[in-house]
Design an enzyme around this catalytic site. Structure first.
Site, short mmCIF file in Angstrom:
data_model
loop_
_atom_site.label_atom_id
_atom_site.label_comp_id
_atom_site.label_asym_id
_atom_site.label_seq_id
_atom_site.Cartn_x
_atom_site.Cartn_y
_atom_site.Cartn_z
N CYS A 1 31.24 45.68 37.96
CA CYS A 1 31.73 46.72 38.87
C CYS A 1 32.08 46.03 40.17
O CYS A 1 31.21 45.57 40.91
CB CYS A 1 30.67 47.79 39.10
SG CYS A 1 31.20 49.09 40.25
N GLU B 1 38.68 49.15 36.81
CA GLU B 1 38.58 47.89 36.08
C GLU B 1 39.98 47.45 35.71
O GLU B 1 40.87 48.29 35.50
CB GLU B 1 37.70 48.05 34.84
CG GLU B 1 37.25 46.73 34.23
CD GLU B 1 36.52 45.85 35.23
OE1 GLU B 1 37.20 44.96 35.82
OE2 GLU B 1 35.31 46.04 35.44
#
Length: 271
Positions: free
Chosen positions: A2, A114
């Site tokens: 993350c 992402e």
């Protein structure tokens, strides 16, 4: 992993969702659609109030700096690199194990970004027609629109170069716990592109479902094996993912337009 996420919910909304008893209006953060490491972020935690005279934990909404600095660190310079802690090893790594046992938090988000390199771009790179792959960002968020409650840790670090009464004498920092990305089908997948989170990236933030919030935040729970049982991945099929503008790749860009769903990945630009 993350490395970027979105957090736009107001503290009033978070207070209702997480049953928060204490938060400081002066710590209110503006909606942030491109949260990057070293930024101030909201964290939900259970901790006795300072100078309250009672050891009873209170559910609080606090602002912390993303990038954990261990209490024993000589300087805070490594914090920007410690934004993620792996669920598989968080209980044993020197930088995280103390926080895992006693200082756990929830980092509320709308979802996380992402990046994935498309097949066509990878082919171009192999052929030597491109110096660097242009990755397509995806936004991953609960399919039902609920809060994305990321499991986190927090830590206190004392800057010994400053006097006790200095407002920056204490740093409170945090890290997101990550786990292996789901290989099961997404609840809602893009028309073209990845069908599972593992197709985007092998890691993902560990999302805590509401039934685990109280146990995760409870500072009285310190047994490592007990705590590790809370690190299980959430049930499959809760998430959706969709392509968003590559504008999110620049941390200076920030606004709700970053969450706008594209019909498909952006066209490849050669350079």
């Amino acid at each position: 992993m993350c490395g970027r996420y979105a957090a736009s919910r107001r503290p009033e909304d978070l207070a209702g969702i997480f049953e928060i008893e204490k938060w400081q209006p002066e710590e209110t953060l503006a909606p942030d659609y491109n949260v990057a490491p070293t930024k101030e972020v909201y964290a939900v935690l259970d901790r006795p109030l300072k100078d309250a005279g009672s050891p009873k934990p209170v559910r609080q909404l606090r602002t912390l700096k993303w990038g954990l600095v261990p209490s024993w660190a000589k300087t805070p310079e490594g914090g920007a690199r410690m934004i993620n802690a792996r669920a598989e090893t968080v209980h044993e790594k020197p930088s995280y194990r103390r926080a895992f046992a006693a200082r756990r938090c929830i980092l509320p988000a709308d979802g996380y970004y992402e990046w994935v390199t498309g097949a066509a771009e990878r082919d171009l790179e192999v052929e030597g027609k491109k110096k660097r792959p242009r990755k397509q960002p995806y936004f991953v968020t609960p399919a039902d629109g609920s809060v994305f409650a990321m499991a986190g840790l927090y830590e206190f670090w004392r800057d010994k170069t400053l006097p006790d009464d200095h407002p920056q004498a204490w740093w409170v920092t945090c890290s997101v716990i990550t786990t292996e990305a789901e290989s099961s089908p997404l609840a809602v997948a893009p028309a073209e592109g990845p069908r599972a989170l593992a197709d985007i990236h092998p890691r993902m933030p560990l999302m805590l479902t509401p039934d685990r919030w109280d146990a995760w935040l409870d500072p009285a729970r310190t047994d490592v094996d007990d705590l590790r049982s809370l690190l299980e991945s959430p049930p499959a099929g809760l998430m959706r993912a969709y392509p968003v503008s590559t504008a999110v790749s620049n941390v200076r860009n920030n606004g709700p337009e970053l969450l706008k769903e594209l019909e498909g990945p952006e066209e490849v630009t050669l350079f």
